[in-house]
Enzyme design. Structure first.
Site, PDB file in Angstrom:
ATOM      1  N   GLU A 235       0.865  -1.195   0.000  1.00  0.00           N
ATOM      2  CA  GLU A 235       0.000   0.000   0.000  1.00  0.00           C
ATOM      3  C   GLU A 235       0.895   1.237   0.000  1.00  0.00           C
ATOM      4  O   GLU A 235       0.911   2.030   0.930  1.00  0.00           O
ATOM      5  CB  GLU A 235      -0.962   0.004   1.183  1.00  0.00           C
ATOM      6  CG  GLU A 235      -0.356  -0.170   2.550  1.00  0.00           C
ATOM      7  CD  GLU A 235      -1.391   0.002   3.662  1.00  0.00           C
ATOM      8  OE1 GLU A 235      -2.368   0.769   3.480  1.00  0.00           O
ATOM      9  OE2 GLU A 235      -1.205  -0.620   4.713  1.00  0.00           O
TER      10      GLU A 235
ATOM     11  N   GLU B 100       4.598   8.895  -3.702  1.00  0.00           N
ATOM     12  CA  GLU B 100       5.316   8.410  -2.521  1.00  0.00           C
ATOM     13  C   GLU B 100       6.248   7.269  -2.889  1.00  0.00           C
ATOM     14  O   GLU B 100       6.596   6.421  -2.062  1.00  0.00           O
ATOM     15  CB  GLU B 100       4.326   8.017  -1.430  1.00  0.00           C
ATOM     16  CG  GLU B 100       3.588   9.229  -0.874  1.00  0.00           C
ATOM     17  CD  GLU B 100       2.687   8.896   0.309  1.00  0.00           C
ATOM     18  OE1 GLU B 100       2.736   7.746   0.797  1.00  0.00           O
ATOM     19  OE2 GLU B 100       1.944   9.796   0.750  1.00  0.00           O
TER      20      GLU B 100
END
Length: 772
Positions: free
Chosen positions: A516, A525
């Protein structure tokens, strides 16, 4: 607290609250103490009050007349021409005869209203000068008295650019004069015939007035009033103390205009008596479209206040009622018991009563409008640096509070396990029985729990690994494995990019890799970079990555509130306009048109798919050796890097069509992800999305990710039927990843001729890039 509220409160508190005020455009003097309390008894919660009175108006008019006589004595017979070197009239300071407004214990509940007869945009330089002086005197005195807000009538016309700019300059000066007061500009939503201001300005008193009842059809420019407001706030550099009060029209305009005003810093919604209609019982009502408009605006975190204009003060005179019903100010207990019940609670003003009725009819708050989520509306957050920083437990806890995301992950994992069995694919465990699953970047273990649940529900025997580089979260995982997972998990403290695999001695592989790592823009990210380092352990050709792919999407938006916030931030943070900010975008206007063939409102920028068969890093290591990866000169396409991450660079060029003119403050970024794509026909893929037009269909009520916002330093104005060209790059130098973006505006000058009318700077987040 619950016991204190009335019986209807439980339902009532689940809806936005109305804060209702009263304005009388012909109020001759400041509100007195008795008047103020009468308004409160009628249900109003605040009142507007003039700062000066008729005496001051007469004095200003006499000053102007005297000056005209002086000019005639100087030989200047034409009242509209003057020698610019000659002194103009100076408005003397206020006296006690000019105002009855003053400090009081309820001054905070009074909203000061500047004199409506001033004309800041008059073509007569004397009148505009006098008007500016009057406004400054009133503002300075209101500030002295403790006023918090002052409403100023907006420009009376939009066609005259010189007049609007003159008005804007006066407001800019006013913000300096009253440095602690909020200034609210009263504007119509659009120039609706029949709802124009009726008060005469100084220009109209001393010159020919316009015929406001011209016969024949008139073409209405819906966005002209917004244009004037945009000019004013642009000159004032999006000052955080400058707000707008818009008048609700009799006919609700098209959605584009409603959304445009929705994005602006609204303080008041003004409803004059003219926009109400009387029903059969003689009570005031609003149309369904007007109600929907108000309900929409009341969803803002700082919802606007409702200002009833020229609806009368109160149907019942309190003094008369006291005499008729023998009411005393300080009754004894026996006297109070004999007071008629209706006298104890004065009736609400009929217009207030109707708005209170509408208040209770509003749609209740949804799950996405919980107080905690509302508090995040348009609040700027720096993106996380998950590789460079170790997250705290509280941050993980916030992520774990979203059941929708984890339900979708569990569904994807379960579907993958079912299909693995159906297709009889081989497994990678040493016993050739257990499916090997790795959760990389396990955090505090929510995905580990979901993998175990999916395995139990599908009857799948698994060998489960949990990888986490954060040494503090590693301790938590060990405890979870002992107390919750019954030792079924092998927990490893490692950066996933350096993990040697489940069994290095036999080069064992992973059948299902679960992560995730997604950010608000999908890749921001560093999910691609992280998966590059571990995907070599995914079994080929059957191994699965969950998620399988993710796409980044963009749309240009207007967001005056965020632009104003960034204008303040840049004083302390030079990179404020170069930073992609994570925020729950809410008070915004999507400036691109919907449903334009080939140019939708939300457009895909790029995509990442996993696992990649051969990564650039693997190829480079095989070709140059491990030491070359850290070379400092010229081995890759980027100076000072080896180029091993170039395969994760991206570029897009998108075209958005804008039907109406407007202004753009930056780009809204979103993502979608395919968690699992079945290989069998007839089975649906499992997805998550934060795209506004897709989230309800794919992952309704998911709150794990807010959108990302790419700002531009200077707002970019564009004309009607313009096209916005957006160019964006995802850049890397092997040590970090950053974005570069630029917006250009084009207008069509002919069937085949397009001209560039403006462009933003090239922005770059390199200095605040995500570190690898």
């Amino acid at each position: 607290m619950d016991g204190y509220l009335n019986p209807e409160s439980a339902d009532f508190e689940s809806r936005p609250r109305y804060y209702i005020g009263q304005h009388d455009s012909h109020r001759p003097d400041a509100v007195t103490d008795e008047q103020y309390h009468r308004f409160l008894n009628s249900g109003f919660q605040f009142v507007t009050t003039p700062i000066t009175n008729q005496h001051f108006y007469d004095r200003v008019v006499e000053l102007y007349k005297t000056h005209l006589k002086e000019r005639e004595a100087w030989g200047l017979s034409d009242a509209h021409k003057t020698n610019q070197s000659l002194p103009g009239p100076v408005v003397p300071t206020l006296t006690n005869k000019d105002t009855s407004y003053g400090p009081s214990n309820y001054v905070g509940s009074l909203v000061a209203y500047a004199s409506p007869w001033i004309d800041l945009s008059s073509e007569d330089t004397l009148i505009s000068s006098i008007s500016r002086q009057v406004l400054n005197l009133e503002l300075a005195y209101a500030a002295f008295c403790g006023a918090r807000s002052v409403i100023i009538p907006g420009p009376r016309q939009d066609e005259n650019g010189r007049a609007v700019m003159q008005y804007a300059r006066a407001i800019q000066e006013a913000l300096d004069v009253a440095s602690r007061i909020n200034i609210i500009i009263q504007m119509p939503m659009f120039r609706e015939p029949g709802l124009e201001e009726v008060d005469l300005t100084l220009s109209e008193v001393f010159g020919p007035t316009k015929d406001k009842t011209a016969s024949g059809p008139q073409e209405i420019d819906l966005f002209s009033a917004w244009d004037s407001w945009n000019s004013v706030r642009s000159v004032c550099k999006y000052n955080n103390r400058l707000f707008v009060a818009i008048r609700i029209p009799l006919r609700a305009p098209e959605k584009d205009l409603q959304e445009r005003w929705f994005s602006e810093p609204l303080h008041y919604l003004t409803l004059s008596s003219k926009v109400f209609q009387l029903n059969k019982a003689g009570h005031p009502t609003l149309s369904r479209n007007q109600q929907d408009l108000i309900n929409r605006y009341m969803r803002l975190k700082n919802s606007p206040w409702l200002l009833l204009s020229d609806v009368g003060s109160d149907d019942t005179d309190i003094t008369t009622r006291k005499a008729e019903e023998n009411i005393v100010d300080f009754p004894t207990l026996s006297e109070a018991a004999n007071v008629p019940k209706r006298s104890q609670f004065p009736p609400l003003h009929p217009y207030v009563a109707y708005l209170k009725h509408l208040e209770k009819k509003q749609p209740p708050f949804t799950a996405m409008e919980a107080p905690a989520l509302v508090s995040f509306q348009d609040w700027l957050q720096s993106p996380l640096q998950p590789l460079a920083d170790n997250l705290e437990s509280a941050t993980y806890e916030v992520f774990e509070g979203d059941p929708v995301k984890y339900n979708q992950y569990e569904l994807a994992i379960a579907e993958a396990m079912k299909e693995w069995k159906t297709l009889a694919k081989p497994v990678s465990s040493a016993n050739n029985t257990n499916l090997v699953v790795a959760v990389a970047g396990a955090g505090r273990g929510p995905l580990v729990t979901r993998v175990l649940r999916a395995a139990a529900s599908t009857g799948t025997a698994i060998q489960l690994w949990a990888l986490e580089k954060n040494q503090n979260a590693y301790v938590y995982l060990l405890r979870q494995n002992e107390l919750q997972w019954n030792g079924q998990v092998t927990v490893a403290k490692t950066d996933m990019r350096g993990w040697p695999g489940p069994d290095p001695s036999r080069n064992a592989k992973v059948d299902i890799l679960v992560t995730e790592l997604l950010g608000s823009f999908g890749d921001n990210e560093l999910s691609p970079e992280c998966l590059d380092g571990i995907q070599r352990h995914v079994a080929r050709p059957y191994g699965i990555s969950i998620p399988e792919s993710y796409t980044a999407h963009l749309s240009p938006i207007a967001t005056p509130r965020i632009h104003a916030d960034l204008s303040g931030k840049v004083l302390l943070d030079k990179n404020a306009f170069e930073t992609p900010w994570v925020t729950r975008l809410f008070q915004i206007d999507f400036v691109a048109a919907e449903k334009v063939p080939g140019h939708p409102r939300f457009q895909q920028a790029w995509e990442f798919v996993h696992p990649v068969e051969v990564s650039e890093a693997d190829r480079f290591l095989a070709e140059h050796g491990a030491s070359a990866r850290y070379a400092t000169q010229g081995t890759g396409s980027m100076a000072g890097s080896s180029g091993t991450n170039e395969h994760n660079a991206r570029h897009c060029h998108l075209t958005f069509v804008c039907r109406t003119r407007g202004v753009v403050h930056g780009l809204a970024g979103y993502f979608e992800s395919v968690l699992y794509r079945p290989r069998e026909a007839g089975r649906e893929k499992v997805e998550i999305s934060i795209l506004p037009d897709q989230i309800d269909r794919k992952s309704r009520d998911m709150i794990s990710w807010f959108p990302i916002f790419f700002p531009i330093k200077q707002p970019l104005y564009f004309p009607q039927d313009a096209e916005l060209e957006v160019s964006m790059w995802r850049q890397t130098d092997d040590t970090k990843v950053w974005y570069e973006w630029i917006i250009e505006a084009y207008a069509w000058a002919g069937p085949k001729t397009r001209i560039k009318v403006g462009a933003s700077d090239m922005h770059s987040s390199r200095e605040v890039g995500c570190r690898m």
